[in-house]
Structures are given as C-alpha cells and as structure tokens.
Design an enzyme around this catalytic site. Structure first.
Site, PDB file in Angstrom:
ATOM      1  N   GLY A 217      38.337  47.134  33.103  1.00  0.00           N
ATOM      2  CA  GLY A 217      36.992  47.446  32.567  1.00  0.00           C
ATOM      3  C   GLY A 217      36.791  48.925  32.297  1.00  0.00           C
ATOM      4  N   ASP A 233      47.856  50.333  38.685  1.00  0.00           N
ATOM      5  CA  ASP A 233      47.399  49.247  39.576  1.00  0.00           C
ATOM      6  C   ASP A 233      48.544  48.272  39.724  1.00  0.00           C
ATOM      7  OD1 ASP A 233      45.901  46.981  40.744  1.00  0.00           O
ATOM      8  OD2 ASP A 233      44.118  48.051  40.052  1.00  0.00           O
ATOM      9  N   ASP A 269      38.608  53.775  40.644  1.00  0.00           N
ATOM     10  CA  ASP A 269      37.699  52.744  41.170  1.00  0.00           C
ATOM     11  C   ASP A 269      38.390  51.951  42.277  1.00  0.00           C
ATOM     12  OD1 ASP A 269      35.374  51.201  41.277  1.00  0.00           O
ATOM     13  OD2 ASP A 269      35.990  49.857  39.664  1.00  0.00           O
ATOM     14  N   LYS A 298      33.052  53.832  47.556  1.00  0.00           N
ATOM     15  CA  LYS A 298      32.536  52.624  48.230  1.00  0.00           C
ATOM     16  C   LYS A 298      32.004  53.050  49.592  1.00  0.00           C
ATOM     17  CE  LYS A 298      34.931  50.702  44.888  1.00  0.00           C
ATOM     18  NZ  LYS A 298      34.366  50.175  43.661  1.00  0.00           N
TER      19      LYS A 298
HETATM   20  C1  SAM Z   1      37.174  47.307  41.935  1.00  0.00           C
HETATM   21  S1  SAM Z   1      38.749  46.970  41.304  1.00  0.00           S
HETATM   22  C2  SAM Z   1      38.801  47.926  39.853  1.00  0.00           C
HETATM   23  C3  SAM Z   1      38.078  47.339  38.714  1.00  0.00           C
HETATM   24  C4  SAM Z   1      38.276  48.125  37.443  1.00  0.00           C
HETATM   25  N1  SAM Z   1      37.686  49.457  37.522  1.00  0.00           N
HETATM   26  C5  SAM Z   1      37.684  47.431  36.253  1.00  0.00           C
HETATM   27  O1  SAM Z   1      36.737  47.958  35.673  1.00  0.00           O
HETATM   28  O2  SAM Z   1      38.169  46.362  35.866  1.00  0.00           O
HETATM   29  C6  SAM Z   1      39.766  47.856  42.390  1.00  0.00           C
HETATM   30  C7  SAM Z   1      41.245  47.844  42.000  1.00  0.00           C
HETATM   31  O3  SAM Z   1      41.885  48.832  42.789  1.00  0.00           O
HETATM   32  C8  SAM Z   1      43.192  48.406  43.000  1.00  0.00           C
HETATM   33  N2  SAM Z   1      43.742  49.180  44.108  1.00  0.00           N
HETATM   34  C9  SAM Z   1      43.338  49.215  45.396  1.00  0.00           C
HETATM   35  N3  SAM Z   1      44.110  50.058  46.112  1.00  0.00           N
HETATM   36  C10 SAM Z   1      45.000  50.586  45.231  1.00  0.00           C
HETATM   37  C11 SAM Z   1      46.063  51.527  45.346  1.00  0.00           C
HETATM   38  N4  SAM Z   1      46.343  52.121  46.511  1.00  0.00           N
HETATM   39  N5  SAM Z   1      46.770  51.830  44.242  1.00  0.00           N
HETATM   40  C12 SAM Z   1      46.507  51.250  43.050  1.00  0.00           C
HETATM   41  N6  SAM Z   1      45.505  50.348  42.888  1.00  0.00           N
HETATM   42  C13 SAM Z   1      44.780  50.022  43.966  1.00  0.00           C
HETATM   43  C14 SAM Z   1      43.087  46.914  43.247  1.00  0.00           C
HETATM   44  O4  SAM Z   1      44.311  46.265  42.960  1.00  0.00           O
HETATM   45  C15 SAM Z   1      41.964  46.532  42.274  1.00  0.00           C
HETATM   46  O5  SAM Z   1      42.506  46.038  41.060  1.00  0.00           O
END
Ligand code: SAM
Length: 344
Positions: A217, A233, A269, A298
C-alpha cells in the site's frame, strides 16, 4: 482549549497538552473522559492573552484539532440556532467559516444528522445579526455538539488548526491500492508536506525504500507519484503493483537492509517497538542514506505519550540541518502515530 482526538487517546492528548502548556509556563487542568474523543484544557489562572496563540497545532501529536474554547450554549429543541447565534455575536467581527461538529465517538457520530440540519439555520441566524461568515483570515467558528444537550463554541485560527471538518481528511481508497494502509501514507504526505513541497519532493524518477512493504500500500502511493521503490519485506507483494515495473521486491530483514547510494525517501511501516523504529530511521538519516522519511510508530498500550516523546527525541537528534520533524496521530492511524522527516 478544546482538542479533538482519537477515542481512547484522551489521556495521551491531555498529558501532551498539559506538557505543552507547562513548557510555556501555563498550568491548568484537563477534562479527559475515556472514549469521548475530545479533551478540554482549562488554564489556571486564565492567561491574559489567548493561550492558543502560543501553541502550534502541527506540533501536537494526539490533538486532531485545536480550538480556543468559548462559552457553552444550552440548546432548546424548539430553536437551537438562535441561542448559538446570540452567543457568538461579539466573539469576533466575523468568521471565515462555520463548522457544526460532533465527537468522533459512537455516541458523537449519532449527532451528525443534527449537525448537518443545523448549519443552514445557524448561518441564517448569524446573517440576521450582521455576522459575516466568509471573512478571509478571520477565525473559523466551530459549534461542537458534545451530546450533553449543550453546544460548546470553539474558535480556530485557520493557519493553526486542522483544515478538515471534524479534523477528518476524507480520502478515497483507490481500487488498485494493495491495502487499506495506503491511506496512512497518503494522509501523511498531505499532512506533513504542503502542496508545493509535494510537487518538489515527490517527483517521477526519485527513489525510495519501503521497509515492511508487503502487500504494498505504501509502495503503491510512491509508485503512483512516479517514484522507483525498493520494497523490503519477506512477505508477498501485490502482483498488480509489481507488474507496473516501478517497484523492486527485496526479501530481507528491514533492520539489516542497507542501500548502496542515498535515496530520496525512506518509509517504514514495520510492526516493532517505537524506539527500535526511531533508532533505525535515525541511523539512515545520520549515514545520509535518505533525505526524507515517513515512519509509523506502533504504540504500546501504556505510556503512549512518553513512548512517542522518546522516539521523537531520537529522530530529532538525527535530523539533517535543514529538515523538520513532524508527528501526528493521523485519522487513518489506529494504535499508532506517524512521524515524518521533511527535507529542507
Ligand atoms: C503493517 S504491514 C505493512 C503494510 C504496508 N505498509 C502496506 O501499506 O501494505 C507490516 C509489514 O512489516 C513486515 N515486517 C515486519 N518486520 C519486518 C522486518 N524485520 N523486516 C522486513 N519486514 C518486516 C511484515 O512482514 C508486514 O508485511
């Protein structure tokens, strides 16, 4: 003062405004009932000049709206417009606009029809008393129905307040957007950047890194402005977004990923503790790996105001000389706030 906030964040909003007032030497107390989606701050003793002149709406994280609180008005069901008009005559020579509003709570939203129905009679009652409501640079009049049967009158400086009724930017979720989260970045770019800054700082061909990007997104918001995005990601990205060719997907840990040459924007994010995200973004800024940044923080269930303050202090310490830092709990944020570093 009357401040609107997300329901459930009244204590944080109250703690923040109390701190902000203390910083300019003003003490006072708040009425901040849980779930009511607004807070009132009462200075003691009442300051000689309007307190609001010394505060910046844009610098408050939890306040969606910031108003100078005027008198309360009892609203008899038979004629609500007359007492409102009589109360506000004399508060200012004229107003730039009149907004009838309610709290953004379940109870408050039930008042939206009444607010809409009251607008025309209030404008008429004001016109009959010679009060203009289209005066450029005059304060905006807010009539706030809080559900008690009374209204509260508030005055906003249009240059020091949210520019949207109810302080809610109405953003459309585009069909092609991979997730609802896209609205957070859209709102962030509209909140923290002015229109000319958006043109100057978000141009086709610029480069961005999106940490925690899936399903895409935020990357989509950048790509639709023509930026080339590296989406970091381990999770899958939206195939339609990837097919457009502006986004490259890197399966890596966002805390370890580094760029070879600086990018224009870092956005992040990832769901992590706010101090870890702030430290990560601060590292990118210190190394000069990005010029601007937007990150979502968060919030923990407790100590949310102090968690935000600590995270912002980390970002502030890493700010490039001409950049500025902003942070808001956006309308599309939930248990979170969004911070932005805008390059000069
Ligand atoms: C809230 S979602 C993001 C949504 C995104 N901003 C969107 O608009 O579609 C959080 C994302 O952070 C990723 N994530 C969490 N920890 C991470 C890390 N250490 N490295 C890379 N990605 C990570 C998760 O896999 C998840 O897809």
């Amino acid at each position: 003062m009357l401040l609107y906030c997300r329901p459930g964040f009244e204590k944080d909003c109250a703690a923040e405004i109390t701190d902000a007032c203390a910083a300019i030497g003003v003490a006072g107390y708040c009425d901040a009932r849980p779930g009511q989606a607004f807070v009132t701050f009462h200075a003691l003793p009442v300051p000689a000049r309007p307190l609001i002149a010394d505060l910046r709406w844009s610098r408050l994280v939890f306040a969606r709206q910031l108003l100078a609180l005027g008198p309360a008005v009892a609203l008899p069901a038979a004629d609500r417009a007359t007492p409102i008009a009589e109360t506000v005559v004399g508060l200012a020579p004229g107003f730039s606009d009149v907004w009838l509003e309610h709290p953004d709570s379940n109870d408050g939203r039930a008042l939206s029809r009444l607010c809409r129905a009251l607008r025309t009679p209030v404008l008429k009652a004001l016109a009959e008393r010679g009060v203009a409501t289209d005066v450029t640079d005059a304060p905006r009049l807010h009539v706030f129905l809080d559900g008690s049967g009374d209204a509260r009158v508030g005055l906003a400086d249009p240059r020091n307040s949210a520019p949207w009724p109810l302080a809610i930017p109405r953003l459309r979720l585009p069909r092609a957007a991979p997730s609802r989260s896209t609205l957070k970045l859209d709102e962030a770019l509209q909140t923290f950047l002015g229109a000319t800054e958006r043109e100057r700082l978000l141009r086709p061909g610029m480069r961005a890194v999106d940490l925690g990007a899936a399903p895409g997104g935020w990357s989509w918001q950048l790509a639709r402005r023509g930026l080339r995005v590296t989406a970091v990601d381990n999770g899958p990205m939206d195939p339609r977004l990837m097919a457009e060719g502006l986004v490259e997907h890197v399966r890596a840990d966002g805390f370890r990923y580094r760029v070879g040459r600086p990018v224009d924007w870092l956005v992040c994010d990832m769901v992590e503790q706010p101090h870890r995200i702030a430290a990560l973004v601060a590292g990118w800024l210190r190394r000069g790996d990005c010029h601007g940044a937007v990150c979502n923080l968060k919030l923990p269930m407790k100590r949310r105001h102090s968690a935000v303050r600590e995270a912002l202090a980390r970002l502030e310490a890493a700010l490039p000389p001409s950049a500025r830092l902003g942070c808001k709990q956006l309308y599309h944020d939930r248990e979170e706030v969004t911070a932005a570093v805008v390059p000069g």
